[in-house]
Scaffold this motif. Structure first.
Motif, PDB file in Angstrom:
ATOM      1  N   GLU A 173       0.787  -1.241   0.000  1.00 39.10           N
ATOM      2  CA  GLU A 173       0.000   0.000   0.000  1.00 39.10           C
ATOM      3  C   GLU A 173       0.818   1.288   0.000  1.00 39.10           C
ATOM      4  OE1 GLU A 173      -3.187   0.010  -0.517  1.00 39.10           O
ATOM      5  OE2 GLU A 173      -3.391  -2.169  -0.422  1.00 39.10           O
ATOM      6  N   LEU A 174       2.113   1.205   0.279  1.00 39.41           N
ATOM      7  CA  LEU A 174       2.944   2.411   0.336  1.00 39.41           C
ATOM      8  C   LEU A 174       4.179   2.244  -0.543  1.00 39.41           C
ATOM      9  CD1 LEU A 174       2.866   3.114   4.191  1.00 39.41           C
ATOM     10  CD2 LEU A 174       1.594   4.333   2.401  1.00 39.41           C
ATOM     11  N   ASP A 175       4.760   3.350  -0.971  1.00 36.00           N
ATOM     12  CA  ASP A 175       5.994   3.343  -1.758  1.00 36.00           C
ATOM     13  C   ASP A 175       7.166   3.374  -0.790  1.00 36.00           C
ATOM     14  OD1 ASP A 175       7.788   3.484  -3.882  1.00 36.00           O
ATOM     15  OD2 ASP A 175       7.575   5.661  -4.085  1.00 36.00           O
ATOM     16  N   ILE A 176       7.689   2.202  -0.467  1.00 36.11           N
ATOM     17  CA  ILE A 176       8.710   2.093   0.575  1.00 36.11           C
ATOM     18  C   ILE A 176       9.919   1.300   0.103  1.00 36.11           C
ATOM     19  CG2 ILE A 176       7.050   2.293   2.450  1.00 36.11           C
ATOM     20  CD1 ILE A 176       7.227  -0.753   2.784  1.00 36.11           C
ATOM     21  N   ASP A 177      11.030   1.533   0.787  1.00 33.74           N
ATOM     22  CA  ASP A 177      12.249   0.764   0.546  1.00 33.74           C
ATOM     23  C   ASP A 177      12.355  -0.434   1.473  1.00 33.74           C
ATOM     24  OD1 ASP A 177      13.369   2.288  -1.528  1.00 33.74           O
ATOM     25  OD2 ASP A 177      14.278   3.692  -0.111  1.00 33.74           O
ATOM     26  N   ALA A 178      11.862  -0.285   2.718  1.00 31.86           N
ATOM     27  CA  ALA A 178      12.057  -1.343   3.708  1.00 31.86           C
ATOM     28  C   ALA A 178      10.990  -1.262   4.789  1.00 31.86           C
ATOM     29  CB  ALA A 178      13.435  -1.219   4.351  1.00 31.86           C
ATOM     30  N   VAL A 179      10.829  -2.383   5.495  1.00 36.34           N
ATOM     31  CA  VAL A 179       9.984  -2.447   6.685  1.00 36.34           C
ATOM     32  C   VAL A 179      10.861  -2.961   7.813  1.00 36.34           C
ATOM     33  CG1 VAL A 179       7.931  -3.440   7.754  1.00 36.34           C
ATOM     34  CG2 VAL A 179       7.941  -2.990   5.289  1.00 36.34           C
ATOM     35  N   HIS A 180      10.825  -2.266   8.939  1.00 38.00           N
ATOM     36  CA  HIS A 180      11.604  -2.660  10.108  1.00 38.00           C
ATOM     37  C   HIS A 180      10.642  -3.036  11.230  1.00 38.00           C
ATOM     38  CE1 HIS A 180      15.154  -0.966   8.195  1.00 38.00           C
ATOM     39  NE2 HIS A 180      14.452   0.122   7.944  1.00 38.00           N
ATOM     40  N   ALA A 181      11.010  -4.029  12.026  1.00 34.62           N
ATOM     41  CA  ALA A 181      10.229  -4.402  13.205  1.00 34.62           C
ATOM     42  C   ALA A 181      11.153  -4.367  14.413  1.00 34.62           C
ATOM     43  CB  ALA A 181       9.624  -5.793  13.035  1.00 34.62           C
ATOM     44  N   MET A 182      10.637  -3.818  15.508  1.00 36.94           N
ATOM     45  CA  MET A 182      11.474  -3.711  16.697  1.00 36.94           C
ATOM     46  C   MET A 182      10.639  -3.801  17.956  1.00 36.94           C
ATOM     47  SD  MET A 182      12.373   0.272  16.252  1.00 36.94           S
ATOM     48  CE  MET A 182      11.279   1.070  15.088  1.00 36.94           C
ATOM     49  N   VAL A 183      11.214  -4.451  18.957  1.00 27.79           N
ATOM     50  CA  VAL A 183      10.615  -4.530  20.285  1.00 27.79           C
ATOM     51  C   VAL A 183      11.536  -3.760  21.215  1.00 27.79           C
ATOM     52  CG1 VAL A 183       9.950  -6.045  22.186  1.00 27.79           C
ATOM     53  CG2 VAL A 183       9.596  -6.784  19.822  1.00 27.79           C
ATOM     54  N   ILE A 184      10.969  -2.785  21.898  1.00 25.84           N
ATOM     55  CA  ILE A 184      11.741  -1.951  22.807  1.00 25.84           C
ATOM     56  C   ILE A 184      11.028  -1.964  24.154  1.00 25.84           C
ATOM     57  CG2 ILE A 184      12.677   0.347  23.218  1.00 25.84           C
ATOM     58  CD1 ILE A 184      12.181   0.828  20.167  1.00 25.84           C
ATOM     59  N   ASN A 185      11.694  -2.407  25.184  1.00 26.12           N
ATOM     60  CA  ASN A 185      11.091  -2.359  26.514  1.00 26.12           C
ATOM     61  C   ASN A 185      11.312  -0.969  27.085  1.00 26.12           C
ATOM     62  OD1 ASN A 185      10.086  -4.919  26.552  1.00 26.12           O
ATOM     63  ND2 ASN A 185      11.923  -5.816  27.422  1.00 26.12           N
ATOM     64  N   THR A 186      10.223  -0.257  27.230  1.00 26.96           N
ATOM     65  CA  THR A 186      10.262   1.101  27.753  1.00 26.96           C
ATOM     66  C   THR A 186       9.440   1.140  29.024  1.00 26.96           C
ATOM     67  OG1 THR A 186       8.320   1.743  26.491  1.00 26.96           O
ATOM     68  CG2 THR A 186      10.460   2.063  25.427  1.00 26.96           C
ATOM     69  N   ARG A 187       9.010   2.311  29.399  1.00 26.51           N
ATOM     70  CA  ARG A 187       8.169   2.458  30.583  1.00 26.51           C
ATOM     71  C   ARG A 187       6.825   1.750  30.417  1.00 26.51           C
ATOM     72  NH1 ARG A 187       4.205   5.791  29.328  1.00 26.51           N
ATOM     73  NH2 ARG A 187       4.501   7.208  27.593  1.00 26.51           N
ATOM     74  N   GLU A 222       5.083  -1.308  30.205  1.00 26.50           N
ATOM     75  CA  GLU A 222       5.278  -2.734  30.430  1.00 26.50           C
ATOM     76  C   GLU A 222       4.052  -3.508  29.977  1.00 26.50           C
ATOM     77  OE1 GLU A 222       6.729  -3.574  34.331  1.00 26.50           O
ATOM     78  OE2 GLU A 222       8.622  -2.556  33.940  1.00 26.50           O
ATOM     79  N   HIS A 223       3.834  -3.470  28.666  1.00 25.80           N
ATOM     80  CA  HIS A 223       2.808  -4.242  27.983  1.00 25.80           C
ATOM     81  C   HIS A 223       3.428  -4.537  26.626  1.00 25.80           C
ATOM     82  CE1 HIS A 223      -1.673  -4.922  26.977  1.00 25.80           C
ATOM     83  NE2 HIS A 223      -0.978  -5.335  25.926  1.00 25.80           N
ATOM     84  N   PHE A 224       3.547  -5.803  26.277  1.00 13.36           N
ATOM     85  CA  PHE A 224       4.262  -6.148  25.053  1.00 13.36           C
ATOM     86  C   PHE A 224       3.683  -5.400  23.857  1.00 13.36           C
ATOM     87  CE2 PHE A 224       4.791  -8.274  21.088  1.00 13.36           C
ATOM     88  CZ  PHE A 224       6.157  -8.455  21.058  1.00 13.36           C
ATOM     89  N   HIS A 225       4.574  -4.785  23.097  1.00 13.42           N
ATOM     90  CA  HIS A 225       4.200  -4.168  21.835  1.00 13.42           C
ATOM     91  C   HIS A 225       5.418  -4.166  20.917  1.00 13.42           C
ATOM     92  CE1 HIS A 225       5.775  -0.880  24.291  1.00 13.42           C
ATOM     93  NE2 HIS A 225       6.027  -0.212  23.184  1.00 13.42           N
ATOM     94  N   GLU A 226       5.164  -4.331  19.633  1.00 11.34           N
ATOM     95  CA  GLU A 226       6.223  -4.350  18.629  1.00 11.34           C
ATOM     96  C   GLU A 226       5.919  -3.290  17.582  1.00 11.34           C
ATOM     97  OE1 GLU A 226       8.617  -7.511  15.757  1.00 11.34           O
ATOM     98  OE2 GLU A 226       7.191  -8.234  17.251  1.00 11.34           O
ATOM     99  N   HIS A 227       6.906  -2.455  17.303  1.00  8.77           N
ATOM    100  CA  HIS A 227       6.760  -1.423  16.282  1.00  8.77           C
ATOM    101  C   HIS A 227       7.075  -2.023  14.914  1.00  8.77           C
ATOM    102  CE1 HIS A 227       6.712   2.172  18.980  1.00  8.77           C
ATOM    103  NE2 HIS A 227       7.188   1.259  19.826  1.00  8.77           N
ATOM    104  N   VAL A 228       6.276  -1.672  13.919  1.00 10.27           N
ATOM    105  CA  VAL A 228       6.521  -2.035  12.530  1.00 10.27           C
ATOM    106  C   VAL A 228       6.592  -0.701  11.783  1.00 10.27           C
ATOM    107  CG1 VAL A 228       5.721  -3.327  10.528  1.00 10.27           C
ATOM    108  CG2 VAL A 228       5.242  -4.192  12.844  1.00 10.27           C
ATOM    109  N   VAL A 229       7.782  -0.363  11.316  1.00  7.02           N
ATOM    110  CA  VAL A 229       8.059   0.970  10.791  1.00  7.02           C
ATOM    111  C   VAL A 229       8.574   0.861   9.359  1.00  7.02           C
ATOM    112  CG1 VAL A 229       9.401   3.078  11.177  1.00  7.02           C
ATOM    113  CG2 VAL A 229       8.704   1.675  13.126  1.00  7.02           C
ATOM    114  N   VAL A 230       8.070   1.725   8.490  1.00  2.00           N
ATOM    115  CA  VAL A 230       8.521   1.723   7.098  1.00  2.00           C
ATOM    116  C   VAL A 230       9.634   2.743   6.887  1.00  2.00           C
ATOM    117  CG1 VAL A 230       6.286   0.978   6.213  1.00  2.00           C
ATOM    118  CG2 VAL A 230       6.808   3.424   6.324  1.00  2.00           C
ATOM    119  N   ARG A 231      10.440   2.454   5.893  1.00  2.00           N
ATOM    120  CA  ARG A 231      11.404   3.427   5.382  1.00  2.00           C
ATOM    121  C   ARG A 231      10.869   3.828   4.010  1.00  2.00           C
ATOM    122  NH1 ARG A 231      16.391   4.751   6.811  1.00  2.00           N
ATOM    123  NH2 ARG A 231      17.643   5.890   5.293  1.00  2.00           N
TER     124      ARG A 231
END
Length: 146
Positions: free
Chosen positions: A82-96, A98-107
């Motif tokens: 759906e988007l004009d992208i070069d890449a998709v990145h996924a990352m899990v970052i434990n921050t303040r 404390e509920h599991f969540h994973e970021h899926v970010v496009v370039r």
């Protein structure tokens, strides 16, 4: 199981700062578009969250782990379609949060090389949108989930 003090659980109830447009959900995971920043927001930054309040990746059940993996994969495929992208990145970052969540970010295509994978939202020329553009993208992305 939810935690009354958890902002992600509150978002699932439609309360607080982490209420966001839902792309797709089932009984184990939610896929939402990030909007807890000033509008307009960079299009294509998704969050995969467990429905159950599970603080960290090592607290997920086997079923939740598999559901998260499928949701991240489907999100990446949807974003590529759906988007004009070069890449998709996924990352899990434990921050303040404390509920599991994973970021899926496009370039987005054309992002300068000096923006690393975790800075792509900072590129001022990235495609952005307000509530209507985010809602439209979420609707298009939802067609790619099973």
């Amino acid at each position: 199981m939810t935690d009354p003090a958890c902002p992600i659980c509150a978002g699932h109830r439609g309360e607080g700062d982490l209420v966001a447009p839902v792309v797709w959900r089932d009984e184990l995971v939610w896929v939402k578009h990030l909007v807890n920043r000033p509008m307009p927001v960079t299009l294509g930054h998704l969050i995969v969250e467990t429905d159950r309040h599970a603080p960290f990746v090592d607290s997920l059940t086997d079923e939740e782990s598999a559901a998260v993996g499928r949701a991240v994969r489907d999100a990446a495929r949807a974003l590529r379609s759906e988007l004009d992208i070069d890449a998709v990145h996924a990352m899990v970052i434990n921050t303040r949060l404390e509920h599991f969540h994973e970021h899926v970010v496009v370039r987005h295509r054309g992002t300068p090389d000096d923006y690393s994978w975790h800075q792509v939202d900072e590129w001022s020329d990235a495609p952005t949108g307000g509530p209507s553009e985010v809602a439209s993208l979420c609707k298009r992305l939802a067609r790619h989930f099973r």
